[in-house]
Design a protein around this motif. Structure first.
Motif, short mmCIF file in Angstrom:
data_model
loop_
_atom_site.label_atom_id
_atom_site.label_comp_id
_atom_site.label_asym_id
_atom_site.label_seq_id
_atom_site.Cartn_x
_atom_site.Cartn_y
_atom_site.Cartn_z
N TRP A 179 -5.38 6.11 -0.10
CA TRP A 179 -4.35 5.09 -0.33
C TRP A 179 -4.65 4.26 -1.57
O TRP A 179 -5.82 4.03 -1.90
CB TRP A 179 -4.26 4.15 0.87
N ARG A 180 -3.59 3.82 -2.23
CA ARG A 180 -3.66 2.74 -3.21
C ARG A 180 -3.19 1.47 -2.50
O ARG A 180 -2.14 1.47 -1.86
CB ARG A 180 -2.74 3.00 -4.40
N TYR B 151 -12.03 -0.75 -7.11
CA TYR B 151 -10.88 -1.57 -7.43
C TYR B 151 -10.91 -1.97 -8.90
O TYR B 151 -11.94 -1.87 -9.59
CB TYR B 151 -10.85 -2.82 -6.57
N GLU C 98 -6.07 -3.80 -7.49
CA GLU C 98 -5.63 -2.48 -7.03
C GLU C 98 -6.86 -1.72 -6.52
O GLU C 98 -7.81 -1.47 -7.28
CB GLU C 98 -4.94 -1.70 -8.13
N SER D 149 -10.03 5.58 1.00
CA SER D 149 -9.68 6.63 1.95
C SER D 149 -9.98 6.16 3.37
O SER D 149 -10.90 5.35 3.59
CB SER D 149 -10.48 7.90 1.65
N LEU E 294 -11.18 3.94 -12.69
CA LEU E 294 -10.05 3.02 -12.66
C LEU E 294 -9.99 2.13 -13.89
O LEU E 294 -8.90 1.86 -14.41
CB LEU E 294 -10.10 2.17 -11.39
N ARG F 297 -10.86 12.93 -4.31
CA ARG F 297 -11.29 11.62 -3.80
C ARG F 297 -10.85 11.40 -2.36
O ARG F 297 -11.42 10.57 -1.64
CB ARG F 297 -10.70 10.54 -4.72
N VAL G 229 -8.50 1.62 -4.38
CA VAL G 229 -8.35 3.00 -3.93
C VAL G 229 -9.33 3.20 -2.79
O VAL G 229 -10.54 2.99 -2.95
CB VAL G 229 -8.63 4.02 -5.06
N SER H 229 0.84 -1.19 0.00
CA SER H 229 0.00 0.00 0.00
C SER H 229 0.88 1.24 0.00
O SER H 229 2.01 1.23 0.50
CB SER H 229 -0.92 0.01 1.22
N ALA I 254 -1.69 8.33 -1.41
CA ALA I 254 -1.84 9.21 -2.56
C ALA I 254 -1.05 10.50 -2.31
O ALA I 254 -0.58 10.74 -1.20
CB ALA I 254 -3.33 9.51 -2.79
N VAL J 44 -7.95 12.91 -7.99
CA VAL J 44 -7.41 12.06 -6.92
C VAL J 44 -7.44 12.81 -5.59
O VAL J 44 -7.81 12.25 -4.56
CB VAL J 44 -5.98 11.61 -7.26
N ALA K 75 -2.05 6.50 -9.81
CA ALA K 75 -3.07 5.45 -9.76
C ALA K 75 -2.82 4.52 -10.93
O ALA K 75 -1.92 4.75 -11.74
CB ALA K 75 -4.48 6.06 -9.84
#
Length: 348
Positions: A210-211, A236, A223, A227, A337, A327, A225, A200, A203, A324, A285
């Motif tokens: 986080w990714r 994902y 993958e 928060s 995505l 987000r 994304v 992880s 961002a 991003v 991303a």
């Protein structure tokens, strides 16, 4: 971390340790020494993969930097020594300037060879973005105060508090990282997905969004994304790693070096008969990764020939940065995505 952060971190450490003896000079020296390990960027190793995997190498080794601290202590003490403190305090100051630099780097996603010349996978706790204003700004303000007013007691206290804030912020980043990784692991387990490993990374500019990349045992990865503030199902994509393409290459020393350096967080794509390796750890991303390399070319008979690595043209995603960042505080609208992932296979 970025150069500004490393400079003000070194200035703060030096100021707290030696500011009352040397005033502004301590802060200036700390700022200069705090950027010293990153001078390895001027060394060229022949190709972009070699440059990548050798950066943060010997110059970020705790063994090398400990020896350098001892050497500098000896050299500095050959001049008329300051009588207010002994060589141990000077050594401790120099050592802390260098070690805080490499430890801060290890909290990013790039990878830092803390134990060079030993060669474990480079350390990457990956809990803070390479530029994070909330981490840097307190130290920057404290350093500016020191340059403006000298090492007054109030300024010294301000620098100590700034360093304390850095420790608190890094601890908070690790807690956030654990939260989002646990969230993703739980989601995948509930779906019956077996996960081999999880990586992880935050961002840009914060530790809320986080990714999270999860590698599965069927040569795919998810993958996500997410928060820290999210309270709804996670966004994902799922995509293949295509690791078999790399496994069939022979004499691929540079690619093997990249796999070691990244912990094998590599995706492979065939684009116009070129084999492109992408480091999944770093980027805005999916579809906007920072490091992509051409590593092989397909022969007419379908076999692969290793080539001299070169950077594959990639978009860092500046036009997507606003979405991003938005987000981070709102789950709506979701990031596109699937659309971004399609860029991975597109001809540049």
């Amino acid at each position: 971390m970025d150069s500004v952060t490393q400079a003000v971190l070194g200035a703060s450490v030096s100021g707290v340790m030696l500011g009352r003896y040397h005033g502004r000079k301590a802060y200036i020296a700390g700022a200069v020494l705090g950027t010293l390990p990153d001078l390895d960027v001027i060394i060229r190793y022949g190709n972009p993969i070699a440059d990548m995997i050798n950066h943060r190498g010997f110059s970020h080794s705790v063994f090398v930097l400990t020896g350098l601290s001892l050497l500098l202590t000896w050299l500095i003490r050959k001049w008329p020594p300051a009588t207010q403190y002994d060589w141990k305090r000077l050594f401790a100051t120099l050592w802390l300037i260098f070690i805080t630099h490499v430890l801060a780097d290890a909290f990013t996603s790039y990878g830092t060879q803390l134990f060079w010349p030993f060669m474990p996978t480079p350390t990457s706790w990956s809990s803070i973005f390479i530029i994070d204003p909330l981490f840097t700004l307190p130290m920057l303000l404290a350093a500016m105060a020191a340059f403006a007013w000298g090492a007054r007691p109030a300024v010294q206290k301000m620098n100590a508090w700034a360093l304390g804030w850095c420790v608190v912020y890094l601890c908070a980043s690790l807690l956030a990282k654990n939260l989002v990784e646990s969230r993703v692991r739980t989601t995948l387990a509930q779906s019956g997905v077996s996960v081999d490993a999880v990586f992880s990374t935050p961002a840009p500019f914060n530790i809320l969004l986080w990714r999270v990349v999860a590698r599965t045992d069927d040569d795919h990865y998810f993958e996500y994304v997410t928060s820290v503030l999210d309270d709804q199902p996670l966004e994902y994509i799922k995509a293949p790693l295509n690791t078999a393409l790399a496994d069939q290459l022979s004499n691929a020393d540079m690619l093997n070096g990249l796999r070691w350096f990244s912990g094998d967080w590599i995706r492979y794509d065939v684009i116009d008969k070129q084999l492109v390796a992408t480091d999944l750890r770093m980027g805005l991303a999916t579809g906007y990764y920072s490091f992509r390399f051409r590593v092989a070319q397909q022969n007419p008979d379908g076999s692969w020939a290793v080539v001299e690595p070169s950077r594959w043209p990639s978009d860092r995603g500046l036009e997507a940065l606003t979405a991003v960042i938005a987000r981070t505080i709102s789950a709506s609208p979701a990031l596109p995505l699937q659309q971004w992932e399609a860029r991975m296979r597109a001809t540049p």
